[in-house]
Enzyme design. Structure first.
Site, PDB file in Angstrom:
ATOM      1  N   ASN A  56       0.842  -1.122   0.023  1.00 37.32           N
ATOM      2  CA  ASN A  56      -0.020   0.085  -0.092  1.00 37.32           C
ATOM      3  C   ASN A  56       0.924   1.183   0.057  1.00 37.32           C
ATOM      4  OD1 ASN A  56      -1.713   2.067   0.510  1.00 37.32           O
ATOM      5  ND2 ASN A  56      -2.792   1.234   2.478  1.00 37.32           N
ATOM      6  N   ARG A 107      -2.590  -2.019  -3.422  1.00 37.97           N
ATOM      7  CA  ARG A 107      -3.719  -0.832  -3.278  1.00 37.97           C
ATOM      8  C   ARG A 107      -3.405   0.198  -4.244  1.00 37.97           C
ATOM      9  NH1 ARG A 107      -4.746   3.812   1.171  1.00 37.97           N
ATOM     10  NH2 ARG A 107      -7.004   4.289   0.424  1.00 37.97           N
ATOM     11  N   HIS A 144     -11.755   4.364  -0.444  1.00 40.50           N
ATOM     12  CA  HIS A 144     -11.871   3.481   0.731  1.00 40.50           C
ATOM     13  C   HIS A 144     -12.576   2.125   0.474  1.00 40.50           C
ATOM     14  CE1 HIS A 144     -10.615   7.145   3.162  1.00 40.50           C
ATOM     15  NE2 HIS A 144      -9.454   6.443   2.868  1.00 40.50           N
ATOM     16  N   ASN A 159      -6.440   9.134   7.984  1.00 44.71           N
ATOM     17  CA  ASN A 159      -5.916  10.618   7.556  1.00 44.71           C
ATOM     18  C   ASN A 159      -6.748  11.018   6.639  1.00 44.71           C
ATOM     19  OD1 ASN A 159      -3.452  11.159   9.092  1.00 44.71           O
ATOM     20  ND2 ASN A 159      -2.577   9.219   7.908  1.00 44.71           N
ATOM     21  N   ARG A 195      -7.029  17.387   4.494  1.00 47.41           N
ATOM     22  CA  ARG A 195      -7.904  17.603   3.239  1.00 47.41           C
ATOM     23  C   ARG A 195      -9.338  18.531   3.865  1.00 47.41           C
ATOM     24  NH1 ARG A 195      -7.628  11.892   1.035  1.00 47.41           N
ATOM     25  NH2 ARG A 195      -5.971  11.571   2.078  1.00 47.41           N
ATOM     26  N   GLU A 254      -7.850  -3.691   5.606  1.00 46.81           N
ATOM     27  CA  GLU A 254      -7.438  -3.509   3.955  1.00 46.81           C
ATOM     28  C   GLU A 254      -6.658  -4.488   3.509  1.00 46.81           C
ATOM     29  OE1 GLU A 254      -7.023   0.718   4.874  1.00 46.81           O
ATOM     30  OE2 GLU A 254      -7.892   1.159   2.893  1.00 46.81           O
TER      31      GLU A 254
HETATM   32  N1  LIG Z   1      -5.619   6.504  20.121  1.00 44.09           N
HETATM   33  C1  LIG Z   1      -6.264   7.483  18.940  1.00 44.09           C
HETATM   34  N2  LIG Z   1      -7.079   8.669  19.273  1.00 44.09           N
HETATM   35  C2  LIG Z   1      -7.225   9.463  18.362  1.00 44.09           C
HETATM   36  N3  LIG Z   1      -6.730   9.107  17.135  1.00 44.09           N
HETATM   37  C3  LIG Z   1      -6.010   8.135  16.799  1.00 44.09           C
HETATM   38  C4  LIG Z   1      -5.650   7.265  17.854  1.00 44.09           C
HETATM   39  N4  LIG Z   1      -4.660   6.404  17.277  1.00 44.09           N
HETATM   40  C5  LIG Z   1      -4.650   6.912  16.012  1.00 44.09           C
HETATM   41  N5  LIG Z   1      -5.420   7.735  15.507  1.00 44.09           N
HETATM   42  C6  LIG Z   1      -5.688   8.845  14.162  1.00 44.09           C
HETATM   43  O1  LIG Z   1      -5.693   7.868  13.179  1.00 44.09           O
HETATM   44  C7  LIG Z   1      -5.375   8.579  11.979  1.00 44.09           C
HETATM   45  C8  LIG Z   1      -4.569   7.823  11.094  1.00 44.09           C
HETATM   46  O2  LIG Z   1      -5.419   6.759  10.826  1.00 44.09           O
HETATM   47  P1  LIG Z   1      -5.119   5.652   9.679  1.00 44.09           P
HETATM   48  O3  LIG Z   1      -6.288   4.775   9.528  1.00 44.09           O
HETATM   49  O4  LIG Z   1      -3.894   4.953  10.344  1.00 44.09           O
HETATM   50  O5  LIG Z   1      -4.669   6.526   8.585  1.00 44.09           O
HETATM   51  P2  LIG Z   1      -4.200   6.147   7.191  1.00 44.09           P
HETATM   52  O6  LIG Z   1      -4.445   4.778   6.844  1.00 44.09           O
HETATM   53  O7  LIG Z   1      -5.068   6.892   6.069  1.00 44.09           O
HETATM   54  O8  LIG Z   1      -2.892   6.781   6.989  1.00 44.09           O
HETATM   55  C9  LIG Z   1      -4.436   9.720  12.819  1.00 44.09           C
HETATM   56  O9  LIG Z   1      -5.217  10.916  12.693  1.00 44.09           O
HETATM   57  C10 LIG Z   1      -4.221   9.430  14.185  1.00 44.09           C
HETATM   58  O10 LIG Z   1      -4.118  10.373  14.844  1.00 44.09           O
HETATM   59  C1  LIG Z   2      -8.310   7.530  -0.709  1.00 48.60           C
HETATM   60  C2  LIG Z   2      -7.573   8.104   0.272  1.00 48.60           C
HETATM   61  O1  LIG Z   2      -8.026   9.185   0.875  1.00 48.60           O
HETATM   62  O2  LIG Z   2      -6.858   7.268   1.125  1.00 48.60           O
HETATM   63  P1  LIG Z   2      -6.017   7.572   2.351  1.00 48.60           P
HETATM   64  O3  LIG Z   2      -7.108   7.716   3.346  1.00 48.60           O
HETATM   65  O4  LIG Z   2      -5.037   6.355   2.555  1.00 48.60           O
HETATM   66  O5  LIG Z   2      -5.221   8.850   2.259  1.00 48.60           O
HETATM   67 MG   LIG Z   3      -5.599   3.723   5.776  1.00 52.01          MG
END
Ligand SMILES: Nc1ncnc2c1ncn2[C@@H]1O[C@H](COP(=O)(O)OP(=O)(O)O)[C@@H](O)[C@H]1O
Ligand SMILES: CC(=O)OP(=O)(O)O
Ligand SMILES: [Mg+2]
Length: 403
Positions: free
Chosen positions: A8, A96, A185, A216, A246, A389
């Site tokens: 990913n 992904r 997603h 994120n 965003r 995922e």
């Molecule tokens: N214990 C927690 N409390 C609040 N937010 C959290 C916690 N653990 C992780 N996060 C939040 O989750 C987000 C990241 O989510 P994630 O699903 O890992 O993102 P991505 O896969 O899109 O990079 C960040 O904003 C992080 O601060």
């Molecule tokens: C599509 C998308 O926003 O993916 P990510 O949350 O991983 O940035």
């Molecule tokens: Mg993610």
């Protein structure tokens, strides 16, 4: 074993897992982050029985100018900390890919033509598709003999009806430039809606659900009978909910105003809305943990950012309750959805008349697995469902190469 290496590649990170797609067991997982920036970092976890040997977990500062370097760091993680990829060779690599446009509905074995198509779709996911493609190139160099499969974020949303995916702009312009809602997603929304149905012990075909993927990037999805019928992300992953960096939804005239009056050019607006907005722009923190801490420490801008985040989330829950004519299950997933009790509470308070009754104690109790956070009397069941995922991509990859 049916081992699949799942890759990913994000704009500045590479996440990976070596998964036994048949049993669902992960043998190893890891993350290389801050690609192309200062302070690169690698984390490698060797799961399973061999994990009691010291040193099979690895955390290190690394220099990663691009995704090829990041891929080498991953290979180093496997070589030095196990499991050995020679002894546990993947039968396929699953990738992904965020934007598949209206072209890709299914997991797709990657050919040179598929790569050209993914590249062409980059304008519809500028933060994601170019990084996905670099990850594919790097992986194909490292594993030239096995099939590589693209699993698209957009695929699950191909079932949306035209009323949900059509923007109200001139038809000819929209058709010519492929302007429509694609949604993202999807791998997570699909996995979570199925896991939720299994957990409540009812066929997915019978359930109306809302899935809230809050990472994120963040998106909401209305799932009727296991099919996506509406989602908050649009032509690109910028629309909808408030995210880490965003903006999500805004009046499109703001873009015109920024260009006419604020001296920003097209790239400046792009950068502002994709990288400097959301909870970062509002509250000064892109990471939800930091934002919640700042709000608790009394920072007003952080508190407002949280309120805006929850307000938007609640608006989408209401919209999808109406679109579905009521729901059976609402699931929270991804980093914020799985971990942030205050965000879940803020999004759901005051919805009791709509049949949504959160149990404050259940919501505040931490646990790793899938769990109920609504009261036993709540007509709508609210769940926390850890997304996976990577497992979903591994399963779909294996299906595509076995077909
Ligand atoms: N214990 C927690 N409390 C609040 N937010 C959290 C916690 N653990 C992780 N996060 C939040 O989750 C987000 C990241 O989510 P994630 O699903 O890992 O993102 P991505 O896969 O899109 O990079 C960040 O904003 C992080 O601060
Ligand atoms: C599509 C998308 O926003 O993916 P990510 O949350 O991983 O940035
Ligand atoms: Mg993610």
């Amino acid at each position: 074993m049916s081992l699949v290496l799942v890759v990913n590649s994000g704009s500045s990170s590479l996440k990976y897992q070596l998964v036994d797609a048949a049993s669902g067991e992960a043998l190893a997982s890891g993350l290389v982050e801050r690609i192309g920036r200062e302070g690169g970092h690698a984390r490698h976890r060797h799961e399973g029985p061999e994990n009691d040997s010291l040193g099979s977990n690895w955390d290190a500062a690394v220099d990663v100018p691009d995704h090829f370097a990041a891929f080498d760091v991953m290979l180093e993680g496997f070589a030095a900390h196990g499991p050995s990829l020679e002894q546990h060779p993947p039968v396929a690599v699953g990738h992904r890919v965020v934007q598949g446009g209206a072209r890709f509905f299914e997991p797709t074995v990657i050919t040179p033509l598929v790569k050209i198509n993914i590249d062409e779709l980059s304008s519809l996911a500028p933060l994601h598709n170019p990084a996905n493609l670099e990850g594919i190139e790097a992986a194909q160099r490292a594993f030239p003999e096995v099939p590589h499969v693209a699993v698209f974020d957009t695929a699950f949303h191909q079932t949306m009806p035209p009323a949900a995916f059509t923007y109200a702009i001139d038809r000819d312009v929209a058709t010519k430039h492929r302007i429509r809602r694609y949604g993202f997603h999807g791998t997570s929304h699909r996995y979570v809606s199925r896991a939720a149905a299994e957990f409540v012990g009812r066929p997915v075909e019978e359930l109306d659900q809302i899935v809230l993927h809050l990472g994120n990037g963040a998106s909401a999805c209305a799932v009727a009978g296991g099919r996506s019928v509406d989602t908050s992300m649009g032509m690109t992953p910028l629309e909808g909910l408030v995210m880490g960096t965003r903006s999500g939804d805004l009046d499109p005239a703001i873009l015109l105003h920024l260009q006419r009056r604020a001296g920003l050019d097209v790239d400046g607006v792009d950068e502002l809305l994709n990288r400097r907005s959301g909870i970062l722009g509002l509250g000064g923190h892109a990471d939800m943990r930091d934002l919640v801490d700042a709000a608790e420490a009394g920072e007003e801008r952080a508190a407002l950012a949280l309120e805006v985040y929850a307000h938007r989330l609640k608006a989408y829950i209401g919209a999808y309750l109406a679109q579905l004519g009521g729901v059976d299950v609402i699931s929270f997933t991804a980093g914020v959805g799985e971990n942030s009790a205050p965000v879940r509470a803020a999004a759901l308070t005051g919805l009791e008349r709509l049949g949504i009754e959160l149990d404050a104690e259940r919501n505040a109790t931490r646990s790793g697995g899938i769990r109920v956070i609504s009261t036993d009397a709540s007509p709508v069941t609210v769940l926390v469902v850890p997304t996976d995922e990577e497992l979903e991509i591994a399963r779909q990859t294996l299906e595509a190469v076995s077909a």
